[in-house]
Enzyme design. Sequence first.
Site, PDB file in Angstrom:
ATOM      1  N   THR A 380       0.955  -1.200  -0.013  1.00 41.18           N
ATOM      2  CA  THR A 380       0.037   0.006  -0.006  1.00 41.18           C
ATOM      3  C   THR A 380       1.002   1.221  -0.015  1.00 41.18           C
ATOM      4  OG1 THR A 380      -1.548  -1.307   1.217  1.00 41.18           O
ATOM      5  CG2 THR A 380      -1.813   0.979   1.318  1.00 41.18           C
ATOM      6  N   THR A 398      -4.030   1.650  -2.501  1.00 41.66           N
ATOM      7  CA  THR A 398      -3.489   0.167  -2.456  1.00 41.66           C
ATOM      8  C   THR A 398      -3.765  -0.536  -3.655  1.00 41.66           C
ATOM      9  OG1 THR A 398      -2.874  -1.594  -1.277  1.00 41.66           O
ATOM     10  CG2 THR A 398      -5.093  -0.685  -0.984  1.00 41.66           C
ATOM     11  N   ASN A 400      -3.443  -3.830  -2.770  1.00 39.88           N
ATOM     12  CA  ASN A 400      -3.451  -4.843  -1.839  1.00 39.88           C
ATOM     13  C   ASN A 400      -2.071  -5.382  -1.899  1.00 39.88           C
ATOM     14  OD1 ASN A 400      -3.939  -6.261   0.183  1.00 39.88           O
ATOM     15  ND2 ASN A 400      -5.048  -7.756  -0.710  1.00 39.88           N
ATOM     16  N   ASP A 422      -9.229  -8.897   0.757  1.00 37.88           N
ATOM     17  CA  ASP A 422      -9.119  -8.390   2.089  1.00 37.88           C
ATOM     18  C   ASP A 422     -10.536  -8.864   3.020  1.00 37.88           C
ATOM     19  OD1 ASP A 422      -7.007  -7.196   2.949  1.00 37.88           O
ATOM     20  OD2 ASP A 422      -7.370  -5.339   2.059  1.00 37.88           O
ATOM     21  N   SER A 451     -10.688  -2.917   5.764  1.00 40.61           N
ATOM     22  CA  SER A 451      -9.180  -2.421   5.582  1.00 40.61           C
ATOM     23  C   SER A 451      -8.396  -1.968   6.802  1.00 40.61           C
ATOM     24  CB  SER A 451      -9.110  -1.263   4.673  1.00 40.61           C
ATOM     25  OG  SER A 451      -8.066  -0.572   4.539  1.00 40.61           O
ATOM     26  N   SER A 452      -7.200  -1.937   6.799  1.00 45.26           N
ATOM     27  CA  SER A 452      -6.509  -1.693   7.900  1.00 45.26           C
ATOM     28  C   SER A 452      -5.760  -0.173   7.552  1.00 45.26           C
ATOM     29  CB  SER A 452      -5.308  -2.610   8.264  1.00 45.26           C
ATOM     30  OG  SER A 452      -5.811  -3.943   8.652  1.00 45.26           O
ATOM     31  N   GLY A 473      -0.109  -3.752   5.459  1.00 45.92           N
ATOM     32  CA  GLY A 473      -1.309  -4.379   5.588  1.00 45.92           C
ATOM     33  C   GLY A 473      -1.692  -4.412   6.970  1.00 45.92           C
TER      34      GLY A 473
END
Length: 568
Positions: A380, A398, A400, A422, A451-452, A473
């Site tokens: 990302t 991103t 991913n 995700d 998402s984070s 991530g």
Amino acid sequence: MKEFLLILCLLLTVTFLPAQSAIYSSASAHHPIVAQDGMVATQHHLATDVGVAILEAGGNAIDAAVGVGFALAVVLPRAGNLGGGGFMLVHEAASSTTTAINYREKAPAAAHRNMYLDAKGEVDSQSFNSSYLSVGVPGTVAGLLHALDKYGTMTVDQVIAPAILLAENGFAITHDLASLLSKYKERLSQTPASSALFYPNGTAPEVHDVLVQKDLAWSLKQIAKRGHKGFYEGPLAKKLAADMKANGGIITRKDLKKYRVSETPVVSGNYRGYEIASMPPPSSGGVHLIQILNILEAYDIHSTGHNSAETIHLMVEAMRRAYADRSEHLGDPAFWDVPVEGLTSKDYAAALGTSIDLAKASLSDDIKPGQPGDYESEETTHFSVVDKWGNAVSNTYTLNFSFGTGLVAAGTGILLNNEMGDFSAKPGVANAYGLIGGEANAVQAGKQPLSSMTPTIVLKDGQPILVTGSPGGSRIITTVLQIIMNVIDHEMNIAEASHASRIHHQWYPDKLYHEKYFNVDTKKLLMEKGHQLEQRAAMGSTQSIHLSKGLLFGASDPRRPDASTRGL
Ligand code: GLY
């Protein structure tokens, strides 16, 4: 003459020296970039140059950020993108408000809960993470254009022009890109379009070779000409949908045409008198950043000290509890009732804190997701921009994985994301980041995967004092946490805060991850408390701007090559 020198001396003493002493400390080994009239921090120096040029031409932070977003799609193909999605926080100085733009990918209409399970009911990792079925409907172009339209001052043409030039004329391949193209040759050679793009001579390019992306330039020109419709309708959308159909993908022209951005209030919290503004669901980033900070606020972290065993123990216990909650409660709020208020409440944090034993590590097996409802009241990239008017942008977007699926849609030069990875393909089973998700994050048509990503702006009395974010991530949340703690609790300058060694814990696996240089005495003390330690690769690539005393202090994380912060 004597009088003139005296006045000059006085001026220097009064106006210059205090600022200087605020900038440089002889105690610091790391120094930030300092500027007054604007700053851009990104993961590629050419994208930083684009942002700075836009600011110099009179654009505001949003114009510059959108220009950077398009430029990174060309020069940082591992994560910059047109074919992915992300989140942007905008602080508008004029209205003194901070808002969140959600341009995360969406599951196409034909997606369904069990689409990644094989005949035995197990997750088919290839289909989940690395196939045309892994691709979510891209949101990046819609997100960048929405921000420009609503908060920018320049035209699409103006901000996208540098990206078109970089794609059309090419740019020199750096050591980092050359080594990635060599490492991922197999993944990036799966389609004729990706081989032709990255390996035009059949072999991995060398450092300083020029990467020309004619098809990508064509795609960017479609957007320059027709804006949102240039991507989501017309010839480009037709090519994307045709590529999908030819290869077993399920994204249709209708899915593309239907894609819309949403803009929501930020999720906000308070840490030791500072306001934390971050990204709400479908990112888990903001919610858990605030939850962890709330738990830690009960402790005198300044006194326990940076990266001491005592501080790390507390951080890990807070992280463990937050990630347990993530597994159960977080998902797309359009499909799942996420208890944001409870998770970010001080009372809930206090209740979680009661189970922390200062002397002993908890076992993740003993920590279950809590009941926040009761308290209701690998690749990302991030960039940060601040302008001379005080507008600020914190953006994380991103594909991913590095290069997403690695698949390039024929005739477009666009790398396709693997963001469907995700989702929780099978609730309860860990995804590629080892993150466990529940029903809240099960696959559903039109839903956005959890998402984070944690683009964040910290404010004091309504004014931004820190603009930050990171890739990484599942480690994004804890990386951003450590930047904030380093600045607020440990009073580091932003360069020190970015360099300082990082740790991470995410409930499961029950491991305390640390970077390479980790004090052996601290390690011993943590093991004595019962923590299981493991060394991991460097965590994150923060791009941060700290605003203090009328100046801008910036730092790009040294963990990734090619990044650059510049001011004006
Ligand atoms: N793809 C990583 C994230 O959104 O958290």
